[in-house]
Design a protein around this motif. Structure first.
Motif, PDB file in Angstrom:
ATOM      1  N   MET A   1      14.211  92.130  32.044  1.00 32.22           N
ATOM      2  CA  MET A   1      14.149  91.191  33.168  1.00 32.22           C
ATOM      3  C   MET A   1      13.109  90.114  32.885  1.00 32.22           C
ATOM      4  N   ALA A   2      13.475  88.896  33.148  1.00 28.47           N
ATOM      5  CA  ALA A   2      12.560  87.785  32.898  1.00 28.47           C
ATOM      6  C   ALA A   2      11.355  87.881  33.811  1.00 28.47           C
ATOM      7  N   LYS A   3      10.219  87.674  33.212  1.00 23.58           N
ATOM      8  CA  LYS A   3       9.010  87.676  34.023  1.00 23.58           C
ATOM      9  C   LYS A   3       8.773  86.281  34.574  1.00 23.58           C
ATOM     10  N   THR A   4       8.279  86.231  35.759  1.00 24.80           N
ATOM     11  CA  THR A   4       7.914  84.925  36.302  1.00 24.80           C
ATOM     12  C   THR A   4       6.610  84.490  35.645  1.00 24.80           C
ATOM     13  N   LYS A   5       6.328  83.202  35.773  1.00 20.81           N
ATOM     14  CA  LYS A   5       5.089  82.678  35.196  1.00 20.81           C
ATOM     15  C   LYS A   5       3.886  83.451  35.742  1.00 20.81           C
ATOM     16  N   LYS A   6       3.929  83.736  37.041  1.00 22.43           N
ATOM     17  CA  LYS A   6       2.824  84.446  37.677  1.00 22.43           C
ATOM     18  C   LYS A   6       2.652  85.831  37.047  1.00 22.43           C
ATOM     19  N   GLN A   7       3.797  86.497  36.824  1.00 26.65           N
ATOM     20  CA  GLN A   7       3.776  87.823  36.229  1.00 26.65           C
ATOM     21  C   GLN A   7       3.225  87.764  34.801  1.00 26.65           C
ATOM     22  N   ILE A   8       3.626  86.717  34.079  1.00 18.33           N
ATOM     23  CA  ILE A   8       3.137  86.560  32.702  1.00 18.33           C
ATOM     24  C   ILE A   8       1.610  86.421  32.705  1.00 18.33           C
ATOM     25  N   ILE A   9       1.114  85.576  33.599  1.00 18.10           N
ATOM     26  CA  ILE A   9      -0.332  85.351  33.648  1.00 18.10           C
ATOM     27  C   ILE A   9      -1.060  86.632  34.058  1.00 18.10           C
ATOM     28  N   GLU A  10      -0.435  87.387  34.951  1.00 15.37           N
ATOM     29  CA  GLU A  10      -0.974  88.688  35.373  1.00 15.37           C
ATOM     30  C   GLU A  10      -1.016  89.659  34.178  1.00 15.37           C
ATOM     31  N   ASP A  11       0.107  89.762  33.468  1.00 13.84           N
ATOM     32  CA  ASP A  11       0.203  90.660  32.314  1.00 13.84           C
ATOM     33  C   ASP A  11      -0.803  90.289  31.222  1.00 13.84           C
ATOM     34  N   LEU A  12      -1.012  88.987  31.067  1.00 14.59           N
ATOM     35  CA  LEU A  12      -1.890  88.524  29.986  1.00 14.59           C
ATOM     36  C   LEU A  12      -3.304  89.077  30.107  1.00 14.59           C
ATOM     37  N   LYS A  13      -3.693  89.442  31.325  1.00 13.41           N
ATOM     38  CA  LYS A  13      -5.034  90.009  31.520  1.00 13.41           C
ATOM     39  C   LYS A  13      -5.206  91.306  30.733  1.00 13.41           C
ATOM     40  N   LEU A  14      -4.077  91.990  30.487  1.00 12.30           N
ATOM     41  CA  LEU A  14      -4.129  93.275  29.786  1.00 12.30           C
ATOM     42  C   LEU A  14      -3.995  93.112  28.279  1.00 12.30           C
ATOM     43  N   ILE A  15      -3.751  91.886  27.830  1.00 17.89           N
ATOM     44  CA  ILE A  15      -3.293  91.653  26.460  1.00 17.89           C
ATOM     45  C   ILE A  15      -4.435  91.174  25.556  1.00 17.89           C
ATOM     46  N   ASP A  16      -4.454  91.709  24.329  1.00 17.76           N
ATOM     47  CA  ASP A  16      -5.430  91.249  23.340  1.00 17.76           C
ATOM     48  C   ASP A  16      -4.840  90.173  22.431  1.00 17.76           C
ATOM     49  N   LEU A  17      -3.529  90.274  22.200  1.00 20.31           N
ATOM     50  CA  LEU A  17      -2.887  89.369  21.238  1.00 20.31           C
ATOM     51  C   LEU A  17      -1.512  88.952  21.748  1.00 20.31           C
ATOM     52  N   VAL A  18      -1.248  87.642  21.681  1.00 20.60           N
ATOM     53  CA  VAL A  18       0.055  87.123  22.076  1.00 20.60           C
ATOM     54  C   VAL A  18       0.881  86.850  20.824  1.00 20.60           C
ATOM     55  N   VAL A  19       2.091  87.392  20.802  1.00 22.36           N
ATOM     56  CA  VAL A  19       3.025  87.066  19.732  1.00 22.36           C
ATOM     57  C   VAL A  19       3.997  86.026  20.274  1.00 22.36           C
ATOM     58  N   GLU A  20       3.875  84.830  19.745  1.00 21.70           N
ATOM     59  CA  GLU A  20       4.706  83.725  20.222  1.00 21.70           C
ATOM     60  C   GLU A  20       5.910  83.585  19.293  1.00 21.70           C
ATOM     61  N   VAL A  21       7.106  83.763  19.840  1.00 21.39           N
ATOM     62  CA  VAL A  21       8.312  83.702  19.009  1.00 21.39           C
ATOM     63  C   VAL A  21       8.919  82.301  19.063  1.00 21.39           C
ATOM     64  N   LEU A  22       9.107  81.716  17.878  1.00 21.55           N
ATOM     65  CA  LEU A  22       9.750  80.404  17.776  1.00 21.55           C
ATOM     66  C   LEU A  22      11.012  80.539  16.930  1.00 21.55           C
ATOM     67  N   ASP A  23      11.893  79.580  17.076  1.00 21.90           N
ATOM     68  CA  ASP A  23      13.096  79.504  16.252  1.00 21.90           C
ATOM     69  C   ASP A  23      12.741  78.694  15.003  1.00 21.90           C
ATOM     70  N   ALA A  24      12.829  79.337  13.843  1.00 21.06           N
ATOM     71  CA  ALA A  24      12.395  78.689  12.589  1.00 21.06           C
ATOM     72  C   ALA A  24      13.155  77.396  12.291  1.00 21.06           C
ATOM     73  N   ARG A  25      14.320  77.220  12.906  1.00 20.24           N
ATOM     74  CA  ARG A  25      15.090  75.994  12.665  1.00 20.24           C
ATOM     75  C   ARG A  25      14.547  74.811  13.455  1.00 20.24           C
ATOM     76  N   ILE A  26      13.853  75.142  14.570  1.00 22.14           N
ATOM     77  CA  ILE A  26      13.291  74.099  15.434  1.00 22.14           C
ATOM     78  C   ILE A  26      11.932  74.549  15.978  1.00 22.14           C
ATOM     79  N   PRO A  27      10.936  74.649  15.091  1.00 24.24           N
ATOM     80  CA  PRO A  27       9.641  75.212  15.522  1.00 24.24           C
ATOM     81  C   PRO A  27       8.937  74.403  16.613  1.00 24.24           C
ATOM     82  N   ILE A  28       9.229  73.126  16.698  1.00 22.03           N
ATOM     83  CA  ILE A  28       8.587  72.317  17.731  1.00 22.03           C
ATOM     84  C   ILE A  28       9.357  72.409  19.051  1.00 22.03           C
TER      85      ILE A  28
END
Ligand SMILES: Nc1nc2c(ncn2[C@@H]2O[C@H](COP(=O)(O)OP(=O)(O)O)[C@@H](O)[C@H]2O)c(=O)[nH]1
Ligand SMILES: [Mg+2]
Length: 283
Positions: A1-28
């Protein structure tokens, strides 16, 4: 289930490291415009996913590009699992190089969360990391569950639901996201998307085009050297060449342009057009 922005910011409090996934064909274009603001000063690892579909030379350049900015980056193919050991190894070395003393977290795991815009392969990556199919892949809506941590080795704990970010949608990015299928084809007209994509292929990936549709290079050169036709007509002529090869004629011998556009885009998305990076680093 998609997290809302608020939920993401809430979850981030528990997080030490963010893994940001990008599409290698269009990294920007596959990067969320507010990522810096969202993750603040969390540690960050970039995954260039779908690297099986992107150009190898460009892959290397993108990795160097992020590393120059002091952001570790790893190439991954989440379908076959290529690059997964390096992801785990990189997270572990970030863990090892971190002084958890001051936080009183020594001996505890490093807590990791996966973030990215839709369709970059977050669920596929999670499945690969935990080696079983717990995350839902594809477009089906997920089911809300409780927050769950999955232990990976004895140093990493992964939050099992990814944070779904929104893409930036200016005119140029929207086209790239349409080519990769992140923006649905019915929102932008498929023939228009295919037409513009073909324009880009002619410019940067002509050899891929020739190979896939068995075109004659001299036919293409002939089309593009003509002084009697506009740029627009030239691209349509290439669509006609491909259409003829593929037998996409409609009654009266006309080419079905929509069908040609669909073929080209499907071939790109499935890798049949070869390894193509759409966003390149300017030299
Ligand atoms: N070729 C290729 N396809 C991938 C890769 N990762 C994901 N996909 C495909 O991309 C689509 C979206 O993947 P998914 O994991 O659902 O993306 P999410 O929306 O970010 O969770 C699916 O069809 C996956 O099979 C990859 O590394 N290579
Ligand atoms: Mg998903």
């Amino acid at each position: 289930m998609a997290k809302t922005k608020k939920q993401i910011i809430e979850d981030l409090k528990l997080i030490d490291l963010v893994v940001e996934v990008l599409d290698a064909r269009i990294p920007i274009s596959s990067q969320n415009p507010d990522i810096g603001k969202i993750i603040q000063n969390k540690k960050r690892l970039i995954i260039l996913n779908k690297s099986d579909l992107s150009n190898q030379t460009e892959n290397t350049k993108w990795i160097q590009y992020f590393q120059k900015q002091q952001i570790p980056a790893v190439l991954v193919d989440s379908v076959t699992g290529k690059g997964i050991p390096e992801v785990i190894h990189t997270i572990e070395s970030i863990y090892d190089s971190t002084n958890y003393d001051s936080k009183g977290r020594i001996g505890k795991s490093i807590r990791v969360m996966i973030l990215g815009i839709p369709n970059v392969g977050k669920s596929s990556l999670i499945n690969r990391l935990v080696k079983k199919n717990i995350a839902q892949v594809g477009n089906k809506p997920g089911v809300t569950r409780q927050k769950q941590w999955t232990k990976i080795g004895n140093k990493i704990e992964l939050l099992d639901t990814p944070g779904v970010l929104w893409p930036k949608l200016n005119e140029k990015n929207a086209m790239y996201l349409a080519y990769t299928g992140t923006i649905k084809d019915d929102i932008l007209e498929i023939t228009e998307i295919g037409y513009q994509f073909l324009q880009l292929l002619v410019k940067d990936y002509k050899a891929n085009l020739i190979q896939r549709y068995q075109l004659q290079e001299e036919n293409l050169n002939h089309i593009f050297s003509s002084r009697e036709t506009t740029e627009n007509e030239k691209i349509l002529e290439v669509m006609e060449l491909i259409g003829k090869k593929r037998g996409t004629l409609i009654s009266g011998g006309e080419i079905n342009y929509e069908r040609v556009a669909t073929i080209i885009l499907d071939d790109f998305r499935s890798g049949k057009l070869g390894k193509i990076t759409l966003e390149k680093i300017e030299e």
